[in-house]
Design an enzyme around this catalytic site. Sequence first.
Site, mmCIF file in Angstrom:
data_model
loop_
_atom_site.group_PDB
_atom_site.id
_atom_site.type_symbol
_atom_site.label_atom_id
_atom_site.label_comp_id
_atom_site.label_asym_id
_atom_site.label_seq_id
_atom_site.Cartn_x
_atom_site.Cartn_y
_atom_site.Cartn_z
ATOM 1 N N HIS A 265 35.549 115.323 112.486
ATOM 2 C CA HIS A 265 34.835 114.694 111.138
ATOM 3 C C HIS A 265 33.260 114.729 111.514
ATOM 4 O O HIS A 265 32.378 114.899 110.655
ATOM 5 C CB HIS A 265 35.385 113.335 110.943
ATOM 6 C CG HIS A 265 34.753 112.659 109.631
ATOM 7 N ND1 HIS A 265 35.091 113.020 108.282
ATOM 8 C CD2 HIS A 265 33.857 111.666 109.709
ATOM 9 C CE1 HIS A 265 34.421 112.358 107.556
ATOM 10 N NE2 HIS A 265 33.760 111.474 108.406
ATOM 11 N N SER B 198 33.483 113.744 101.421
ATOM 12 C CA SER B 198 34.704 113.612 101.203
ATOM 13 C C SER B 198 35.013 112.266 101.782
ATOM 14 O O SER B 198 34.538 111.580 102.722
ATOM 15 C CB SER B 198 35.552 114.571 101.826
ATOM 16 O OG SER B 198 35.334 114.366 103.460
ATOM 17 N N HIS B 199 35.950 111.321 101.056
ATOM 18 C CA HIS B 199 36.602 110.460 101.645
ATOM 19 C C HIS B 199 37.997 110.403 101.412
ATOM 20 O O HIS B 199 38.821 109.357 100.754
ATOM 21 C CB HIS B 199 35.935 108.981 100.991
ATOM 22 C CG HIS B 199 35.494 107.901 102.312
ATOM 23 N ND1 HIS B 199 35.791 106.728 101.878
ATOM 24 C CD2 HIS B 199 34.937 108.355 103.421
ATOM 25 C CE1 HIS B 199 35.495 106.083 102.988
ATOM 26 N NE2 HIS B 199 34.925 106.889 103.797
ATOM 27 N N ASN B 200 38.618 111.532 101.784
ATOM 28 C CA ASN B 200 40.003 111.775 101.419
ATOM 29 C C ASN B 200 41.191 110.989 102.157
ATOM 30 O O ASN B 200 41.821 110.336 101.323
ATOM 31 C CB ASN B 200 40.287 113.428 101.690
ATOM 32 C CG ASN B 200 39.263 114.252 100.899
ATOM 33 O OD1 ASN B 200 38.756 113.801 100.149
ATOM 34 N ND2 ASN B 200 39.222 115.589 101.586
#
Lengths: 783, 232
Positions: free
Chosen positions: A79, A129-131
């Site tokens: 990440h 993204s913050h999936n």
Amino acid sequence: MSTPASTIFWEKPLVTDVSTNSRQHVADTVSNAMATPEKEQPYGALGLKPDEYAKIREILGRRPTSGELAMYSVMWSEHCSYKSSKNYLRQFGKKVSENMTKNLMVGMGENAGVIDVGEGWAVTFKIESHNHPSYIEPFQGAATGVGGIVRDIISMGARPVAVMDALRFGAIDNPDTARVAKGVVSGISFYGNCLGLPNIGGETYFDSVYQANPLVNALAVGVLRHEDLHLANARGVGNKVVLFGARTGGDGIGGASILASDSFSEGGPTKRPAVQVGDPFAEKVLIECCLELFQGDLVEGIQDLGAAGISCATSELASNGDGGMFIELEKVLLRDPTLTAEEILMSESQERMMAIVKPEKLEGFLKVVEKWDVETSVLGEVTDTGRLIINWHDEEIVNVEPRTVAIDGPVYDRPVAYPKWIDKLQADSASGLARPKDGTELRDQMLQLLASPNLADKSWITDQYDRYVLGNTALSFPDDAGMVRIDEESGLGFSVATDANGRFCQLDPYAGAQLALAEAFRNVAATGANPVAVSDCLNFGSPENPEVMWQFSKAVEGLADACLEMEIPVTGGNVSFYNQTGDVPIHPTPVVAVLGLIRDVAERIPSGWQDEGNNIYLLGTTALELDGSAWAGTIHDHLGGLPPKVDLAAERRLADLIKAGNEQNIIASAHDLADGGLAQTLAESVMRFGVGARVWLGELLERDDIDAATALFSESTGRMVVSIPREDDVKFRGLCEGRGYPAVRIGVTDAASPALEIQDQFTLTLEELLTAHRGTLAEAFGA
Amino acid sequence: MRVGVITFPGSLDDRDAQRAVKLGGGEPVALWHGDHDLKNVDAIVLPGGFSYGDYLRAGAIAAHSPIMSEVITAANAGMPVLGICNGFQILVESHLLPGGLVRNDHGDFVCRDQKLRVENVDTAWSNGFKEDEEIIIPLKNGEGGYIADQETLDRLEGEGQVVFRYLEVNPNGSANDIAGISNARGNVVGLMPHPEHATEPGFGPDTRAAMRSGTDGLTFFTSAISSLMANA
């Protein structure tokens, strides 16, 4: 790996009672690390591979302290380090022309890209993204996704002015989808509304491939005067390192390494302790406080705290500056006094910022933060030692070269393999599927498509977002793109749209990524704005799966090639891997956000019809391109074949045509064609303002040699529907002929009769259109 | 005419209210929650937002901020005061207006272009409207359900203190479809919808004439400003 780091890792050697104050916790010091070289360390549980751990030992010339191990593990996570994608992402920096960079003030690599938009203004924007957090804890996951991207924008010195979201959920009829979708939407609503940022658009798709892997990609846009630009670097020996905003707590510990870099295993323990919790009020105050700090010229460099918290902020600021920094970690203000030094380094508590402040400006700085009741502590200062040194109660627990943490992490050339299944998938074209034969069947299928979850009205979602706040929103849903005024005097504004069709990308990731760019570009152009920059959020499965890596490599290559051809730079973005459950990856979903500029938002083009008797033109040509279409998916539950042909040169010519027509003020409305084809665009144009139309397909069918079903449902690219006042008809035809762009008159608007009549085929009243279009989401998720 | 707009921590539509004052012909004056200084303003707007994060109850903490003691004194002396959304909640929590505002009955935040009927055209902020005029202005709230005991509702209805009523859709479960009310004197008005977001062509609600051309909210501001000027 299955257990959250916070519960297995941090030994507290001299602490007998965990509830005692952290002062009694003794951290692993550098001297201790040198004295106990053979001590076993749980690097595997922190997401590090044996060779990565060996590399850390080699860099340091000793074993890392537990604090150093914490920092390396989060910063070297997928990440934060982009270790699997870095080699590919370089293309975005290489495939550029002079035209693409001339207005770029800050490119990739900073918190967000910055574009010079003229009149002394600049715009910064980014999608991220913050999936994974949004699957575990949808409300907080999505809320903090908004918070994080907004802090990236503030870090550039900008005032955030708008947000939008690209969302992907599982099948609408799966029981778990309501939990995720309702949580995500209310999280975005809660946080964004409370921040006072208009939500101006976005997209939502439902597909079972996202069942246990929803995608929550949050975009924010900020505006700034050129002189307010700030960067994340720690320069000037003796300058103070200041942490301000919310206190540091135990939330989000290990979020970066444990969550974002690991797939969910079914039946495994939940990972909720690693999701952050957001407080939008704290962030709103932080925004105003930062803007006042910038205005007073009280800050030299600034960085938000997101993934990897203090580990990331200190190592990045130091790497990008003079190279050295000294921090006294016990000065961090804590929400939970039992936190260990390692936990403080890893905490992802929200609403925090780190600033570099000149000693003589510290008093002024503290005055501003006090005005806004923002808690602040001076942690240390910038040094010229070339080392990032962190003490914990006078004992050294971190002593590293910051670049080795933040920049020179591992880079992988992961194995790539051509997917075994793809030839078969591509051979399975939708062209052979039964198409509707008469008006009744066409009408029936058009209604089915209108009501299908992906094409249905999204106001159940968008009505939960404030689109008015700040008073500058010129366009928002359901228009093609959001548009916001930047300058109240001149009317200068920007337009932004996001797009990605995961079905097309599954069929052909190279073309699919290009189609995402083409559609976002077209959406922005349809509003009358001129597309100038791209931000992307690349959502894929596990990079350890060679077939996923192939998809990723093709998508990046396709997007980079397309950006070069369209002369529009990628200014930043984010990669999200490991979007899969078990062995099944999501469809490749490279969400592309395009930013456009318009000299005066008063010149924007509406997406729907408003006037009586305007001529309706279809621009572009239509071919039998139903592979991967909404029609194939909805009517036949089919995915196969090859996505529509990409013609980027045509997209540019179309955008230029709209721009030229708009400059002559002869375009009354413009709406792009994409999912659902002409049928969907016509229906939306009627529903936008309740003005009907009489449409005839004859000339189109003859010119393009297609049947009515293809005309209505094909998803050929480079197309828009425009409406032109009668008096401007000759001028408009001349414009299209002069530019050689195919245009065919397909109808006329009819304000008196609110219905869509497709001559010789069928008629749908406004009422019928709305009933089909509006019920789906409300029915699935409750009013 | 000088119209003060108070900024509390968490105010969101404060600059929008200032813009609306300007479009209405007044001079906007920024006021700060922590001050006791009203800066010689002639009227006051409490803007929308989430003051203090809506902690405790929406508007509850802001009602006790230093500036509010000055606002209460000025309001009781007859100064025009308008509370919009969170500002309405603050006026209620300050007891300048009766009743209370609770979570929307459907549980969700709602943003929509809302039709209202103006039922009292004798207040400081509605005297420019025609009796029973129907207007459309944006509404956006999570805690907009108006409640009061029956006696209060009867009094509000009987005395004509219901200034704005929701038409077609009651968006939040408000008692008697009440969108906005005034005090008995008519100088203090509070409502949940946002008139400041329907004051500038191009940025308001859609109308039949053109996209986002609705400016029905402008009359709130011209009402107060022109009557102040007439009495000056």
